[in-house]
Design an enzyme around this catalytic site. Structure first.
Site, PDB file in Angstrom:
ATOM      1  N   GLY A   1       0.785  -1.094  -0.028  1.00 24.80           N
ATOM      2  CA  GLY A   1      -0.247  -0.075  -0.203  1.00 24.80           C
ATOM      3  C   GLY A   1       0.863   1.137   0.126  1.00 24.80           C
ATOM      4  O   GLY A   1       1.960   1.264  -0.495  1.00 24.80           O
ATOM      5  N   CYS A   2       0.300   2.185   0.523  1.00 28.73           N
ATOM      6  CA  CYS A   2       0.989   3.632   0.555  1.00 28.73           C
ATOM      7  C   CYS A   2       2.363   3.603   1.068  1.00 28.73           C
ATOM      8  O   CYS A   2       2.367   3.113   2.142  1.00 28.73           O
ATOM      9  CB  CYS A   2       0.024   4.491   1.086  1.00 28.73           C
ATOM     10  SG  CYS A   2       0.687   6.379   1.479  1.00 28.73           S
ATOM     11  N   PHE A   3       3.369   4.071   0.435  1.00 33.79           N
ATOM     12  CA  PHE A   3       4.600   3.823   1.314  1.00 33.79           C
ATOM     13  C   PHE A   3       4.822   5.007   2.370  1.00 33.79           C
ATOM     14  O   PHE A   3       5.614   4.430   3.280  1.00 33.79           O
ATOM     15  CB  PHE A   3       5.817   4.050   0.302  1.00 33.79           C
ATOM     16  CG  PHE A   3       5.695   5.312  -0.751  1.00 33.79           C
ATOM     17  CD1 PHE A   3       4.882   6.453  -0.579  1.00 33.79           C
ATOM     18  CD2 PHE A   3       6.325   5.068  -1.879  1.00 33.79           C
ATOM     19  CE1 PHE A   3       4.658   7.384  -1.386  1.00 33.79           C
ATOM     20  CE2 PHE A   3       6.139   6.192  -2.968  1.00 33.79           C
ATOM     21  CZ  PHE A   3       5.424   7.187  -2.722  1.00 33.79           C
TER      22      PHE A   3
END
Length: 221
Positions: free
Chosen positions: A53-55
């Protein structure tokens, strides 16, 4: 696509998409067994590349871990030419948002990093999405940096599938190959620099809280 609210970048909020909760374990740690196999500790630093997912959130979690000396947000699995936020956001470049974790294997092992990855850093049962973010760039994927890492990752996934810790929901994490390319400067240390950002407060701060609650001995002071 996550909301950025920074110049030149748009996201879910700008498009009017509500950031609502979805099933998963972003706000709690899933109790998991330690890996039955691990990469032997060697001298010097080692590197792990994980996508979940979002880093921003992945970076926020792993920079808290003892033995981790650096976490870099970036793009893994695609070509260097399209390894930038604007291109990756089209969901046509084959990249995954990922983090490159540099760590001291004498302090924290690769297997332990995988345990945290599957327990608190993301939900490995969400296919091509994570929380409010949708698309293959938000997939759950491990990019081994050695044959030993690949073998340990495969064995741990098999171990977790047998243990069934996600209430019957299947693990969709893939083991992939590909280079890692650092993201733009505005994405580095984003959660630490923007602790009041609405996305961080809703989606990433709970992961860090879960890490600290469930694994206090692994968190740096």
């Amino acid at each position: 696509m996550k909301p950025l609210w920074i110049a030149g970048v748009t996201g879910a909020a700008a498009l009017g998409i509500a950031l609502t909760a979805t099933p998963g374990h972003a706000e709690r740690a899933v109790p998991l067994p330690a890996p039955a196999a691990d990469v032997p500790a060697g001298k010097g630093r080692a590197v792990a590349v994980l996508a979940g997912g979002c880093f921003w959130g992945m970076e926020a979690v792993f920079e808290q871990v003892k033995g981790v000396t650096d976490v870099t947000s970036g793009y893994a699995g695609g070509d260097r030419a399209t390894a930038n936020y604007r291109a990756v956001s089209t969901e046509r470049t084959r990249h995954a948002e990922a983090v490159r974790i540099t760590y001291d294997p004498a302090v924290v092992s690769y297997g332990r990093l995988l345990q945290l990855y599957f327990s608190v850093a993301h939900d490995p049962t969400q296919l091509n999405r994570q929380g409010p973010d949708r698309g293959p760039s938000y997939r759950s994927a491990i990019f081994p940096q050695s044959r030993e890492q690949a073998a340990v990752a495969a064995r741990y996934i098999a171990q977790l599938k047998k243990a069934n810790p996600y209430d019957g929901r299947p693990i969709v994490t893939r083991i992939e190959q590909g280079g890692f390319f650092p993201a733009e400067a505005e994405h580095q240390d984003f959660a630490r620099r923007n602790p009041r950002h609405p996305y961080i407060v809703r989606w990433d701060a709970p992961k860090v809280a879960a890490l600290r609650s469930a694994y206090p001995r692994l968190v740096r002071g």
